[in-house]
Scaffold this motif. Structure first.
Motif, short mmCIF file in Angstrom:
data_model
loop_
_atom_site.label_atom_id
_atom_site.label_comp_id
_atom_site.label_asym_id
_atom_site.label_seq_id
_atom_site.Cartn_x
_atom_site.Cartn_y
_atom_site.Cartn_z
N LEU A 124 0.97 -1.02 -0.01
CA LEU A 124 -0.01 -0.08 0.03
C LEU A 124 0.80 1.35 0.00
N ASP A 125 2.07 1.32 -1.10
CA ASP A 125 2.74 2.40 -0.90
C ASP A 125 3.02 2.79 -2.34
N HIS A 126 1.82 2.83 -3.10
CA HIS A 126 2.01 3.17 -4.67
C HIS A 126 2.43 4.42 -4.84
N ALA A 127 2.13 5.53 -3.94
CA ALA A 127 2.56 6.83 -4.09
C ALA A 127 4.01 6.77 -4.35
N ALA A 128 4.71 6.00 -3.69
CA ALA A 128 6.12 6.00 -3.69
C ALA A 128 6.65 5.08 -4.85
N SER A 129 6.26 4.28 -5.14
CA SER A 129 6.34 3.58 -6.90
C SER A 129 5.39 2.57 -6.85
N THR A 130 4.83 2.44 -8.08
CA THR A 130 3.86 1.50 -8.61
C THR A 130 4.60 0.07 -9.29
N PRO A 131 3.91 -0.89 -8.96
CA PRO A 131 4.55 -2.27 -9.80
C PRO A 131 4.28 -2.15 -11.32
N VAL A 132 5.29 -2.64 -12.01
CA VAL A 132 5.13 -2.48 -13.42
C VAL A 132 4.28 -3.47 -13.97
N HIS A 133 3.36 -2.79 -14.72
CA HIS A 133 2.31 -3.39 -15.59
C HIS A 133 2.83 -4.60 -16.45
N PRO A 134 2.22 -5.61 -16.49
CA PRO A 134 2.79 -6.75 -17.19
C PRO A 134 2.84 -6.38 -18.76
N ALA A 149 3.02 -2.94 3.77
CA ALA A 149 4.01 -1.83 3.30
C ALA A 149 3.40 -0.39 3.26
N VAL A 150 3.41 0.32 3.96
CA VAL A 150 2.80 1.85 3.93
C VAL A 150 4.20 2.89 4.18
N ALA A 151 3.65 3.88 4.33
CA ALA A 151 4.69 5.17 4.40
C ALA A 151 4.38 6.13 5.45
N SER A 152 5.44 6.66 5.74
CA SER A 152 5.33 7.97 6.74
C SER A 152 5.00 9.12 5.93
N GLY A 153 5.32 9.06 4.61
CA GLY A 153 5.38 10.36 3.93
C GLY A 153 5.88 10.33 2.71
N SER A 154 6.89 11.42 2.24
CA SER A 154 7.32 10.99 0.70
C SER A 154 8.40 10.07 0.70
N ALA A 155 8.41 9.48 -0.10
CA ALA A 155 9.51 8.26 -0.09
C ALA A 155 10.75 8.53 -0.25
N CYS A 156 11.12 9.65 -0.55
CA CYS A 156 12.59 10.61 -0.66
C CYS A 156 12.70 10.76 1.06
N ARG A 200 0.84 7.18 5.61
CA ARG A 200 0.14 7.32 4.33
C ARG A 200 -0.07 5.97 3.62
N PHE A 201 -1.46 5.66 3.38
CA PHE A 201 -2.08 4.61 2.69
C PHE A 201 -1.93 5.04 1.28
N SER A 202 -1.39 4.35 0.06
CA SER A 202 -1.59 4.50 -1.12
C SER A 202 -2.06 3.38 -2.06
N PHE A 203 -3.09 3.33 -2.69
CA PHE A 203 -3.66 2.30 -3.48
C PHE A 203 -3.22 2.33 -4.95
N GLY A 204 -3.30 0.89 -5.39
CA GLY A 204 -2.90 0.91 -6.87
C GLY A 204 -3.01 -0.67 -7.33
N LEU A 205 -2.60 -0.73 -8.70
CA LEU A 205 -2.52 -2.00 -9.32
C LEU A 205 -2.45 -3.22 -8.33
N GLY A 206 -3.43 -4.00 -8.39
CA GLY A 206 -3.29 -5.50 -7.53
C GLY A 206 -3.89 -5.40 -6.29
N ASN A 207 -4.19 -4.11 -5.58
CA ASN A 207 -4.91 -4.11 -4.33
C ASN A 207 -6.42 -4.64 -4.29
N THR A 208 -6.92 -5.18 -3.28
CA THR A 208 -8.08 -5.78 -3.29
C THR A 208 -8.96 -5.37 -1.90
#
Length: 383
Positions: free
Chosen positions: A6-16, A320-327, A353-361
């Protein structure tokens, strides 16, 4: 252990499909796009095709797009490039107190070089008010830089209104749209924006590839010198596979945006509903604007537990979540974004920070809310 990302704002998984497009280039092309032989011409076609596709997704002309190594370089090129080109016209820049560090640190460096920077404050939801921008503008203001959607709290800025004011005053307007591109619908050509930064790895493309939109006629000096790539605005041999992947990711993001938005909003609601059910509404606080926000970013404070402790406990549960910016993740300092919002100390030091994306249900989200409940109950019982 079942891992939940749940850290898609940091980086997302590469789409197939993105991986397939990249692999086809890596296995099938060897040329340099600057070479004039057949291999070079084939490489150049790959670059041009990628430029056409990304430009179409962004809503601009292919000639208005400069390929870069990512959002950070795009932000740097916008700020340093414009400042260098317009330094004889003025040395004042306006940005906000909640920008990504790629903009914040660039502004700090420009201050060291003799420029003056005004950092606009934000309200408790993280939004800039146009009246404050108008008050900050000076005769020597040459550039305004405002993030479209914040990478930590998701809050959207009134880009249309801010850009119209900038245009009325004859000031260039840069927008960091790294989180917004592919998440919400917009076209660069329809906005009063002169420069816009985007990145591939936020839309299920490869890391290390991005772009800067530069409206035709906008003066900008290059950061990198060498070859004549990118119309002499950014030297360096093009990353063919990366650009092919970026193009495919941009194409998919445009085609699937409506579905992605619906899914992310559903996951957001599921997490909020799940937390209310598991721990009670009074034991967490949502940071950011209640309605003007990116669909995939949700920042929540759990006052009973510090940020680092919650991060560690969730990681031990495979979440996997985050405290803020991945940097800046890993830093024990409070988020500059949350500080600028003047949140109470209990919210400031307990934000996740929770961030959603590809693959999450939704099933994963239910598990996350249950795990948060278990963690907080465990802490309560120790007291």
């Amino acid at each position: 252990m079942n891992h939940i990302y749940l850290d898609h704002a940091a980086s997302t998984p590469v789409h197939p499909e993105v991986a397939e497009a990249m692999l086809a280039v890596m296995k099938g092309q060897v040329g340099n796009a600057s070479s004039i032989h057949a291999f070079g011409r084939e490489a150049k076609r790959t670059v041009n095709a990628a430029r056409d596709t990304v430009a179409l997704a962004l809503g601009c002309g292919p000639d208005e797009l400069i390929f870069t190594a990512g959002g950070t370089e795009s932000d740097n090129l916008a700020l340093f490039g414009v400042s260098s080109a317009l330094k004889d016209q003025g040395r004042h820049i306006i940005t906000t107190a909640i920008e990504h560090h790629a903009v914040m640190h660039s502004c700090e460096r420009l201050e060291q070089q003799g420029f003056e920077v005004t950092y606009l404050p934000v309200d408790r939801y993280g939004q800039v008010h146009i009246e404050q921008l108008e008050q900050a503008i000076r005769p020597d203001t040459i550039l305004i830089s405002v993030m479209y959607g914040n990478n930590e709290i998701g809050t959207l800025q009134p880009i249309q209104a801010l850009g119209e004011l900038a245009r009325e005053k004859g000031i260039l307007f840069h927008v960091d749209a790294v989180q917004a591109f592919g998440a919400i619908p917009f076209a660069a050509k329809d906005l009063p924006v002169d420069l816009m930064s985007i990145s591939s790895h936020k839309i299920n493309g490869p890391q290390g590839v991005g772009a800067l939109y530069v409206r035709r006629g906008t003066l900008i000096e290059p950061l990198l010198y060498g070859g004549n790539q990118e119309r002499k605005r950014r030297a360096g041999t093009e990353n063919l596979a990366g650009l092919a992947g970026f193009a495919k990711a941009a194409e998919l993001a445009s085609a699937e945006m409506e579905e992605r938005t619906r899914r992310d909003e559903e996951l957001r609601k599921a997490l909020l509903d799940g937390l209310a059910r598991e721990i009670g509404q009074d034991r967490f606080h949502v940071n950011g604007h209640p309605s003007e926000h990116l669909p995939h970013i949700l920042n929540i404070s759990f006052p009973e537990m510090g940020t680092e402790t919650m991060l560690m406990n969730l990681d031990m549960e495979g979440i996997a979540v985050a405290s803020g910016s991945a940097c800046t993740s890993g830093s024990l300092e409070p988020s500059h974004v949350l500080e600028a919002m003047k949140l109470p100390e209990q919210f400031l030091r307990s934000a996740i920070r929770f961030s959603f994306g590809l693959g999450n249900t939704t099933e994963e989200i239910t598990q996350v809310s249950q795990k948060v409940g278990t963690i907080l109950t465990r802490v309560r019982n120790r007291r």
